[in-house]
Design a protein around this motif. Structure first.
Motif, PDB file in Angstrom:
ATOM      1  N   ALA A  13      -9.985   7.897  10.516  1.00 34.99           N
ATOM      2  CA  ALA A  13      -8.813   7.990   9.648  1.00 34.99           C
ATOM      3  C   ALA A  13      -9.225   8.234   8.202  1.00 34.99           C
ATOM      4  O   ALA A  13      -8.541   8.950   7.463  1.00 34.99           O
ATOM      5  CB  ALA A  13      -7.984   6.723   9.755  1.00 34.99           C
ATOM      6  N   PHE A  14     -10.344   7.666   7.801  1.00 34.66           N
ATOM      7  CA  PHE A  14     -10.843   7.897   6.448  1.00 34.66           C
ATOM      8  C   PHE A  14     -11.247   9.357   6.270  1.00 34.66           C
ATOM      9  O   PHE A  14     -10.968   9.964   5.236  1.00 34.66           O
ATOM     10  CB  PHE A  14     -12.023   6.962   6.157  1.00 34.66           C
ATOM     11  N   VAL A  15     -11.879   9.932   7.290  1.00 35.26           N
ATOM     12  CA  VAL A  15     -12.249  11.348   7.236  1.00 35.26           C
ATOM     13  C   VAL A  15     -10.993  12.216   7.158  1.00 35.26           C
ATOM     14  O   VAL A  15     -10.949  13.198   6.409  1.00 35.26           O
ATOM     15  CB  VAL A  15     -13.133  11.732   8.445  1.00 35.26           C
ATOM     16  N   LEU A  16      -9.965  11.846   7.903  1.00 39.15           N
ATOM     17  CA  LEU A  16      -8.707  12.590   7.851  1.00 39.15           C
ATOM     18  C   LEU A  16      -8.080  12.502   6.462  1.00 39.15           C
ATOM     19  O   LEU A  16      -7.589  13.505   5.931  1.00 39.15           O
ATOM     20  CB  LEU A  16      -7.729  12.073   8.900  1.00 39.15           C
ATOM     21  N   ALA A  17      -8.091  11.317   5.858  1.00 41.77           N
ATOM     22  CA  ALA A  17      -7.536  11.162   4.510  1.00 41.77           C
ATOM     23  C   ALA A  17      -8.322  12.000   3.499  1.00 41.77           C
ATOM     24  O   ALA A  17      -7.730  12.640   2.623  1.00 41.77           O
ATOM     25  CB  ALA A  17      -7.535   9.692   4.109  1.00 41.77           C
ATOM     26  N   LEU A  18      -9.641  12.021   3.632  1.00 38.14           N
ATOM     27  CA  LEU A  18     -10.444  12.859   2.737  1.00 38.14           C
ATOM     28  C   LEU A  18     -10.189  14.337   2.976  1.00 38.14           C
ATOM     29  O   LEU A  18     -10.172  15.133   2.030  1.00 38.14           O
ATOM     30  CB  LEU A  18     -11.932  12.554   2.919  1.00 38.14           C
ATOM     31  N   ASP A  19      -9.988  14.717   4.219  1.00 35.85           N
ATOM     32  CA  ASP A  19      -9.693  16.108   4.544  1.00 35.85           C
ATOM     33  C   ASP A  19      -8.351  16.533   3.932  1.00 35.85           C
ATOM     34  O   ASP A  19      -8.235  17.621   3.370  1.00 35.85           O
ATOM     35  CB  ASP A  19      -9.684  16.280   6.061  1.00 35.85           C
ATOM     36  N   CYS A  20      -7.366  15.667   4.037  1.00 34.28           N
ATOM     37  CA  CYS A  20      -6.061  15.968   3.432  1.00 34.28           C
ATOM     38  C   CYS A  20      -6.154  16.012   1.909  1.00 34.28           C
ATOM     39  O   CYS A  20      -5.514  16.849   1.263  1.00 34.28           O
ATOM     40  CB  CYS A  20      -5.029  14.935   3.868  1.00 34.28           C
ATOM     41  N   TYR A  21      -6.959  15.143   1.335  1.00 33.46           N
ATOM     42  CA  TYR A  21      -7.153  15.159  -0.114  1.00 33.46           C
ATOM     43  C   TYR A  21      -7.868  16.440  -0.543  1.00 33.46           C
ATOM     44  O   TYR A  21      -7.538  17.014  -1.585  1.00 33.46           O
ATOM     45  CB  TYR A  21      -7.935  13.922  -0.553  1.00 33.46           C
ATOM     46  N   GLY A  22      -8.818  16.904   0.270  1.00 34.99           N
ATOM     47  CA  GLY A  22      -9.480  18.179  -0.024  1.00 34.99           C
ATOM     48  C   GLY A  22      -8.495  19.334   0.035  1.00 34.99           C
ATOM     49  O   GLY A  22      -8.575  20.268  -0.778  1.00 34.99           O
ATOM     50  N   ASP A  23      -7.560  19.285   0.977  1.00 35.11           N
ATOM     51  CA  ASP A  23      -6.514  20.303   1.030  1.00 35.11           C
ATOM     52  C   ASP A  23      -5.649  20.273  -0.224  1.00 35.11           C
ATOM     53  O   ASP A  23      -5.226  21.310  -0.728  1.00 35.11           O
ATOM     54  CB  ASP A  23      -5.634  20.105   2.264  1.00 35.11           C
ATOM     55  N   LEU A  24      -5.394  19.081  -0.731  1.00 37.23           N
ATOM     56  CA  LEU A  24      -4.624  18.952  -1.961  1.00 37.23           C
ATOM     57  C   LEU A  24      -5.375  19.566  -3.135  1.00 37.23           C
ATOM     58  O   LEU A  24      -4.801  20.296  -3.947  1.00 37.23           O
ATOM     59  CB  LEU A  24      -4.314  17.481  -2.244  1.00 37.23           C
ATOM     60  N   LEU A  25      -6.675  19.303  -3.220  1.00 35.99           N
ATOM     61  CA  LEU A  25      -7.464  19.851  -4.322  1.00 35.99           C
ATOM     62  C   LEU A  25      -7.572  21.370  -4.255  1.00 35.99           C
ATOM     63  O   LEU A  25      -7.666  22.033  -5.289  1.00 35.99           O
ATOM     64  CB  LEU A  25      -8.863  19.228  -4.328  1.00 35.99           C
ATOM     65  N   GLU A  26      -7.554  21.914  -3.048  1.00 39.18           N
ATOM     66  CA  GLU A  26      -7.618  23.362  -2.889  1.00 39.18           C
ATOM     67  C   GLU A  26      -6.235  24.002  -2.877  1.00 39.18           C
ATOM     68  O   GLU A  26      -6.103  25.183  -2.573  1.00 39.18           O
ATOM     69  CB  GLU A  26      -8.355  23.704  -1.597  1.00 39.18           C
ATOM     70  N   SER A  27      -5.218  23.223  -3.188  1.00 40.96           N
ATOM     71  CA  SER A  27      -3.823  23.677  -3.273  1.00 40.96           C
ATOM     72  C   SER A  27      -3.312  24.235  -1.951  1.00 40.96           C
ATOM     73  O   SER A  27      -2.535  25.186  -1.927  1.00 40.96           O
ATOM     74  CB  SER A  27      -3.660  24.714  -4.384  1.00 40.96           C
ATOM     75  N   ARG A  28      -3.761  23.670  -0.844  1.00 43.07           N
ATOM     76  CA  ARG A  28      -3.252  24.086   0.454  1.00 43.07           C
ATOM     77  C   ARG A  28      -2.080  23.232   0.907  1.00 43.07           C
ATOM     78  O   ARG A  28      -1.435  23.548   1.890  1.00 43.07           O
ATOM     79  CB  ARG A  28      -4.365  24.017   1.506  1.00 43.07           C
ATOM     80  N   CYS A  29      -1.830  22.121   0.212  1.00 39.82           N
ATOM     81  CA  CYS A  29      -0.692  21.271   0.542  1.00 39.82           C
ATOM     82  C   CYS A  29      -0.296  20.497  -0.708  1.00 39.82           C
ATOM     83  O   CYS A  29      -0.991  20.504  -1.716  1.00 39.82           O
ATOM     84  CB  CYS A  29      -1.033  20.315   1.681  1.00 39.82           C
ATOM     85  N   GLY A  30       0.835  19.824  -0.600  1.00 39.05           N
ATOM     86  CA  GLY A  30       1.282  18.969  -1.694  1.00 39.05           C
ATOM     87  C   GLY A  30       0.641  17.592  -1.585  1.00 39.05           C
ATOM     88  O   GLY A  30      -0.257  17.360  -0.777  1.00 39.05           O
ATOM     89  N   GLY A  31       1.121  16.672  -2.356  1.00 40.40           N
ATOM     90  CA  GLY A  31       0.556  15.330  -2.347  1.00 40.40           C
ATOM     91  C   GLY A  31       1.107  14.433  -1.259  1.00 40.40           C
ATOM     92  O   GLY A  31       0.685  13.286  -1.122  1.00 40.40           O
ATOM     93  N   PHE A  32       2.044  14.951  -0.471  1.00 42.01           N
ATOM     94  CA  PHE A  32       2.692  14.133   0.553  1.00 42.01           C
ATOM     95  C   PHE A  32       1.757  13.841   1.718  1.00 42.01           C
ATOM     96  O   PHE A  32       1.684  12.696   2.185  1.00 42.01           O
ATOM     97  CB  PHE A  32       3.952  14.868   1.031  1.00 42.01           C
ATOM     98  N   ARG A  33       1.030  14.850   2.216  1.00 43.71           N
ATOM     99  CA  ARG A  33       0.133  14.655   3.354  1.00 43.71           C
ATOM    100  C   ARG A  33      -1.008  13.691   3.040  1.00 43.71           C
ATOM    101  O   ARG A  33      -1.288  12.796   3.839  1.00 43.71           O
ATOM    102  CB  ARG A  33      -0.426  16.005   3.820  1.00 43.71           C
ATOM    103  N   PRO A  34      -1.695  13.817   1.893  1.00 41.52           N
ATOM    104  CA  PRO A  34      -2.749  12.826   1.607  1.00 41.52           C
ATOM    105  C   PRO A  34      -2.204  11.409   1.433  1.00 41.52           C
ATOM    106  O   PRO A  34      -2.863  10.447   1.816  1.00 41.52           O
ATOM    107  CB  PRO A  34      -3.378  13.328   0.308  1.00 41.52           C
ATOM    108  N   ALA A  35      -1.005  11.293   0.885  1.00 40.92           N
ATOM    109  CA  ALA A  35      -0.419   9.958   0.724  1.00 40.92           C
ATOM    110  C   ALA A  35      -0.113   9.333   2.087  1.00 40.92           C
ATOM    111  O   ALA A  35      -0.360   8.143   2.296  1.00 40.92           O
ATOM    112  CB  ALA A  35       0.849  10.044  -0.119  1.00 40.92           C
ATOM    113  N   LEU A  36       0.404  10.134   3.015  1.00 40.44           N
ATOM    114  CA  LEU A  36       0.680   9.614   4.351  1.00 40.44           C
ATOM    115  C   LEU A  36      -0.604   9.255   5.087  1.00 40.44           C
ATOM    116  O   LEU A  36      -0.657   8.251   5.801  1.00 40.44           O
ATOM    117  CB  LEU A  36       1.475  10.636   5.163  1.00 40.44           C
ATOM    118  N   ALA A  37      -1.641  10.076   4.924  1.00 39.56           N
ATOM    119  CA  ALA A  37      -2.920   9.778   5.567  1.00 39.56           C
ATOM    120  C   ALA A  37      -3.533   8.499   4.995  1.00 39.56           C
ATOM    121  O   ALA A  37      -4.093   7.685   5.730  1.00 39.56           O
ATOM    122  CB  ALA A  37      -3.880  10.953   5.407  1.00 39.56           C
ATOM    123  N   GLY A  38      -3.412   8.300   3.696  1.00 40.61           N
ATOM    124  CA  GLY A  38      -3.909   7.074   3.076  1.00 40.61           C
ATOM    125  C   GLY A  38      -3.128   5.847   3.506  1.00 40.61           C
ATOM    126  O   GLY A  38      -3.700   4.780   3.748  1.00 40.61           O
TER     127      GLY A  38
END
Length: 117
Positions: free
Chosen positions: A37-62
């Motif tokens: 789950a931590f790897v998934l949260a980091l992956d979603c955060y990386g998507d946020l940094l690369e502007s592939r998603c908004g902040g909603f997915r990393p927040a849900l993963a966290g």
């Protein structure tokens, strides 16, 4: 894609083993699900940094990672009297959050609405 599915599969297996009465196996599966789950949260955060998603997915993963840790802590062997109902309810909530995260990962990021004529 397997990095996104692994935590959900481990949580589902933990929930099923809880339903079967094997609480020790459920705890072990949760302890394996926390790093995934931590790897998934980091992956979603990386998507946020690369502007592939908004902040909603990393927040849900966290949030799901936080609920996993809470569920594992509540069902630890130091707690006497069985597994609390909140620990099982947290797993169901985690599965729902992962479903939203996975659906968000499948949707295209750059959706545009065509202009009407």
């Amino acid at each position: 894609m397997s990095r996104r599915l692994l935590p959900a599969l481990l949580v589902l297996a933990a929930l099923l083993s809880d339903a079967g009465g094997s609480h020790g196996l459920a705890l072990a599966l949760l302890l394996f699900a926390i790093p995934a789950a931590f790897v998934l949260a980091l992956d979603c955060y990386g998507d946020l940094l690369e502007s592939r998603c908004g902040g909603f997915r990393p927040a849900l993963a966290g949030l799901s990672l936080l609920l996993l840790v809470l569920s594992a802590a509540l069902r630890s062997p130091a707690v006497i009297g069985g597994v609390p109902k909140f620990a099982v309810s947290a797993l169901i909530l985690v599965l729902l959050l992962y479903a939203v995260v996975l659906i968000g990962a499948l949707l295209p990021a750059g959706r545009t609405v065509p202009e009407s004529a």
